[in-house]
Write an enzyme that holds these catalytic residues in place. Structure first.
Site, PDB file in Angstrom:
ATOM      1  N   TRP A 148       1.508   9.180 -14.027  1.00  0.00           N
ATOM      2  CA  TRP A 148       0.251   9.147 -13.290  1.00  0.00           C
ATOM      3  C   TRP A 148      -0.903   8.538 -14.090  1.00  0.00           C
ATOM      4  O   TRP A 148      -1.936   8.233 -13.551  1.00  0.00           O
ATOM      5  CB  TRP A 148      -0.147  10.576 -12.849  1.00  0.00           C
ATOM      6  CG  TRP A 148      -0.070  11.579 -13.971  1.00  0.00           C
ATOM      7  CD1 TRP A 148       0.963  12.428 -14.239  1.00  0.00           C
ATOM      8  CD2 TRP A 148      -1.040  11.820 -15.002  1.00  0.00           C
ATOM      9  NE1 TRP A 148       0.698  13.165 -15.366  1.00  0.00           N
ATOM     10  CE2 TRP A 148      -0.518  12.817 -15.852  1.00  0.00           C
ATOM     11  CE3 TRP A 148      -2.307  11.286 -15.279  1.00  0.00           C
ATOM     12  CZ2 TRP A 148      -1.217  13.300 -16.967  1.00  0.00           C
ATOM     13  CZ3 TRP A 148      -2.999  11.757 -16.388  1.00  0.00           C
ATOM     14  CH2 TRP A 148      -2.455  12.746 -17.207  1.00  0.00           C
ATOM     15  N   LYS A 172      10.274   5.199  -8.372  1.00  0.00           N
ATOM     16  CA  LYS A 172       9.624   6.432  -7.939  1.00  0.00           C
ATOM     17  C   LYS A 172       8.397   6.681  -8.807  1.00  0.00           C
ATOM     18  O   LYS A 172       8.515   6.942 -10.001  1.00  0.00           O
ATOM     19  CB  LYS A 172      10.575   7.630  -8.048  1.00  0.00           C
ATOM     20  CG  LYS A 172      10.048   8.795  -7.225  1.00  0.00           C
ATOM     21  CD  LYS A 172      10.362  10.163  -7.785  1.00  0.00           C
ATOM     22  CE  LYS A 172       9.471  10.577  -8.897  1.00  0.00           C
ATOM     23  NZ  LYS A 172       8.074  10.887  -8.548  1.00  0.00           N
ATOM     24  N   GLY A 225       7.129   8.877 -19.552  1.00  0.00           N
ATOM     25  CA  GLY A 225       6.740  10.257 -19.265  1.00  0.00           C
ATOM     26  C   GLY A 225       6.992  11.134 -20.481  1.00  0.00           C
ATOM     27  O   GLY A 225       7.006  10.646 -21.611  1.00  0.00           O
ATOM     28  N   SER A 226       7.239  12.401 -20.227  1.00  0.00           N
ATOM     29  CA  SER A 226       7.316  13.337 -21.347  1.00  0.00           C
ATOM     30  C   SER A 226       8.672  13.265 -22.055  1.00  0.00           C
ATOM     31  O   SER A 226       9.684  12.860 -21.472  1.00  0.00           O
ATOM     32  CB  SER A 226       7.096  14.764 -20.840  1.00  0.00           C
ATOM     33  OG  SER A 226       8.231  15.176 -20.109  1.00  0.00           O
ATOM     34  N   GLU A 247       9.912   5.483 -22.625  1.00  0.00           N
ATOM     35  CA  GLU A 247       8.614   5.485 -23.308  1.00  0.00           C
ATOM     36  C   GLU A 247       8.076   6.892 -23.145  1.00  0.00           C
ATOM     37  O   GLU A 247       7.606   7.275 -22.074  1.00  0.00           O
ATOM     38  CB  GLU A 247       7.708   4.423 -22.686  1.00  0.00           C
ATOM     39  CG  GLU A 247       6.587   3.991 -23.600  1.00  0.00           C
ATOM     40  CD  GLU A 247       5.322   4.770 -23.358  1.00  0.00           C
ATOM     41  OE1 GLU A 247       5.120   5.795 -24.061  1.00  0.00           O
ATOM     42  OE2 GLU A 247       4.550   4.366 -22.479  1.00  0.00           O
ATOM     43  N   LEU A 248       8.185   7.682 -24.214  1.00  0.00           N
ATOM     44  CA  LEU A 248       7.915   9.125 -24.101  1.00  0.00           C
ATOM     45  C   LEU A 248       6.596   9.481 -24.778  1.00  0.00           C
ATOM     46  O   LEU A 248       5.730   8.630 -24.943  1.00  0.00           O
ATOM     47  CB  LEU A 248       9.107   9.897 -24.669  1.00  0.00           C
ATOM     48  CG  LEU A 248      10.471   9.455 -24.080  1.00  0.00           C
ATOM     49  CD1 LEU A 248      11.619  10.182 -24.739  1.00  0.00           C
ATOM     50  CD2 LEU A 248      10.504   9.641 -22.573  1.00  0.00           C
ATOM     51  N   CYS A 281      -0.745   7.591 -23.800  1.00  0.00           N
ATOM     52  CA  CYS A 281       0.298   7.901 -24.799  1.00  0.00           C
ATOM     53  C   CYS A 281      -0.056   7.361 -26.179  1.00  0.00           C
ATOM     54  O   CYS A 281       0.343   7.939 -27.187  1.00  0.00           O
ATOM     55  CB  CYS A 281       1.635   7.310 -24.379  1.00  0.00           C
ATOM     56  SG  CYS A 281       2.177   7.893 -22.792  1.00  0.00           S
ATOM     57  N   GLU A 381       0.854  16.709 -28.916  1.00  0.00           N
ATOM     58  CA  GLU A 381      -0.012  15.773 -28.200  1.00  0.00           C
ATOM     59  C   GLU A 381      -0.925  16.561 -27.251  1.00  0.00           C
ATOM     60  O   GLU A 381      -0.436  17.373 -26.460  1.00  0.00           O
ATOM     61  CB  GLU A 381       0.886  14.826 -27.393  1.00  0.00           C
ATOM     62  CG  GLU A 381       0.165  13.724 -26.681  1.00  0.00           C
ATOM     63  CD  GLU A 381       1.124  12.824 -25.899  1.00  0.00           C
ATOM     64  OE1 GLU A 381       2.163  13.319 -25.422  1.00  0.00           O
ATOM     65  OE2 GLU A 381       0.807  11.631 -25.765  1.00  0.00           O
TER      66      GLU A 381
HETATM   67  C1  SIN Z   1       0.616   4.689 -21.853  1.00  0.00           C
HETATM   68  O1  SIN Z   1      -0.164   5.588 -21.977  1.00  0.00           O
HETATM   69  O2  SIN Z   1       1.819   4.931 -21.863  1.00  0.00           O
HETATM   70  C2  SIN Z   1       0.236   3.273 -21.614  1.00  0.00           C
HETATM   71  C3  SIN Z   1      -0.821   2.750 -22.450  1.00  0.00           C
HETATM   72  C4  SIN Z   1      -0.857   1.248 -22.507  1.00  0.00           C
HETATM   73  O3  SIN Z   1       0.005   0.559 -21.963  1.00  0.00           O
HETATM   74  O4  SIN Z   1      -1.759   0.744 -23.132  1.00  0.00           O
END
Ligand code: SIN
Length: 479
Positions: A148, A172, A225-226, A247-248, A281, A381
């Site tokens: 999100w 999704k 996500g997580s 990509e966690l 992230c 985090e």
């Molecule tokens: C992310 O928070 O996973 C994406 C950040 C970005 O692509 O710069």
């Protein structure tokens, strides 16, 4: 605004007729309803993607590339409308949402270029009368599951390279922010993408993921996500040996050394920490600042943070929007309270601020001095606007502390010494390093992490490579 699922080129309701609400995170007011799909919807989407695979993979790379260019152009043309959709469901400041739309378009532009570079390679033969080649073939149907926090860009980042590679998709989006993804689907249809090549469904995440990963026709899954969900997806993917790109979570360190330009370090800290209200992230989550510049950095960073306007994302000039949910506020509060109890000095922020007509989800930008690595905010985090600052004595201590985390997505160093920069960039155990900047995201560069931050890369040629299955052919020619 399209509020139905995209399956086989048609806009459809969930098979069971169920719907779920989409709410403005600032007010909690529901403003749209989308299908709440399950197994049958996941299967319809997969049937469509599988049915369209032969057609799409057999298109020339020129055709695929031209389509991606059209999508990029169309996203840029619709940028203001799309930014409104992002802000309405995610809450981020409208200027940032606009930036996200352009970032999304860049993924299509980059993938369009990469599609044209896909080429078979001839391998020098060590035997006479043999032709040996490596052929880049699409891996097959790709599943994309997106979060999100960047509801448009994260789907663009998966969808564009998969299409460039010749794959078809089932996607999704997060149930909190489905509308940006459906708007991307609308753009793809308007740009002439053949039916079934991209299918987007909203609904129950666990059920949908399980249906796709157990089926056998999904050959790759790209997930952002997580780490906890990533682990579950690894388990689910084992049976069918689905290729994963994960990509966690992140827990990025930001290091300021004594020779750093303090003004640019403060600027970088503010830009990186508070992007998407800290719900990014790659946001710096732990700050390690050299003794000699500690007081100056902390004081200037706290002042700059305290000046950031807090409010609804739709209000022009706002820099800090609402957190996505009450649970997110709870976690941020927990981290701040823990830091306070362990002797952290809250220099600014530390609590929510009231915003007229809104829920209690606006957490003020928070800077914590005298932080230590035992604090919760330095161990986990936070995913919010909290900056704990730890004092370090030298470069070695900074790197050691920075690397003392199982996560390895991004890291940042501020220093004016070129040798030191080179050394530190190599020593940081993460997939992305920003030197004297925190603005590192680029659609043409490899984005991804190490350790608990996952594996696989997105962006540029690395992103396309995730969806390619190389075939080696060895042909004996008649003598
Ligand atoms: C992310 O928070 O996973 C994406 C950040 C970005 O692509 O710069």
């Amino acid at each position: 605004m399209e509020c139905r699922n995209l399956v086989g080129g048609e806009w459809v309701h969930a098979r069971c007729g169920g719907t779920s609400g989409v709410c403005d995170p600032a007010t909690g007011i529901e403003f749209a309803r989308v299908p709440c799909g399950g197994t049958n919807d996941a299967l319809s989407a997969l049937n469509a993607a599988h049915g369209a695979l032969d057609l799409w993979r057999s298109q020339s790379v020129q055709v695929r590339s031209a389509l991606l260019v059209r999508v990029a152009d169309s996203l840029r043309q619709r940028s203001h409308e799309l930014a409104q959709i992002i802000t309405s469901e995610n809450g981020k400041p409208i200027e940032e949402a606009l930036g996200e739309v352009h970032y999304s378009a860049d993924f299509f532009t980059s993938a369009a270029h990469e599609a044209l570079r896909l080429a078979s390679e001839t391998i020098a033969s060590n035997q006479p009368l043999r032709i040996r080649q490596a052929l880049p073939e699409p891996v097959g149907v790709v599943a994309a599951m997106t979060p999100w926090n960047f509801p448009l860009a994260m789907l663009a980042r998966k969808c564009a390279p998969a299409l460039a590679a010749g794959c078809t998709l089932v996607a999704k989006p997060s149930d909190l922010t489905p509308l940006s993804a459906l708007a991307l689907g609308e753009t793809l249809v308007q740009c002439g993408l053949p039916h079934g090549v991209v299918n987007i469904i909203t609904g129950t995440p666990g059920v949908i993921a399980e249906t796709w990963l157990r089926d056998g026709r999904v050959r790759a899954l790209s997930f952002t996500g997580s780490t906890a969900v990533g682990r579950r997806l690894i388990e689910l993917s084992a049976q069918q040996l689905v290729r994963l790109s994960l990509e966690l979570g992140g827990h990025a360190p930001l290091i300021v050394l004594e020779d750093a330009e303090i003004e640019s370090a403060v600027e970088g800290a503010v830009a990186g920490k508070f992007r998407a209200t800290g719900q990014t992230c790659i946001s710096p989550n732990r700050f390690f600042v050299a003794d000699r510049v500690y007081d100056e950095f902390v004081e200037r960073f706290a002042r700059a943070s305290s000046e950031l306007p807090v409010g609804r994302g739709v209000t022009p000039g706002v820099r800090i929007g609402p957190l996505i949910s009450d649970a997110a506020v709870h976690k941020v509060r927990l981290h701040v309270d823990d830091a306070r109890a362990r002797g952290g000095r809250i220099l600014t922020g530390g609590s929510t601020v009231p915003v007229s007509g809104c829920l209690d989800r606006f957490f003020a930008p928070t800077v914590i001095a005298d932080a230590t690595c035992e604090m919760l905010c330095c161990r986990e985090e936070t995913f919010g606007p909290v900056a704990p600052i730890v004092r370090v004595h030298d470069e070695m201590e900074a790197v050691t502390q920075a690397n003392a985390s199982p996560f390895g997505l991004a890291g940042y160093v501020f220093s004016a010494d070129p040798m030191r920069i080179e050394r530190m960039a190599r020593q940081l155990n993460c997939g992305i390093v920003g030197v004297n900047t925190t603005v590192v995201s680029d659609a043409s560069a490899p984005f991804g992490g190490r350790g608990w931050s996952g594996y696989g890369r997105e962006g540029g040629r690395w992103g396309v490579e995730e969806f390619i299955s190389w075939k080696y052919t060895c042909t004996a020619t008649p003598s």
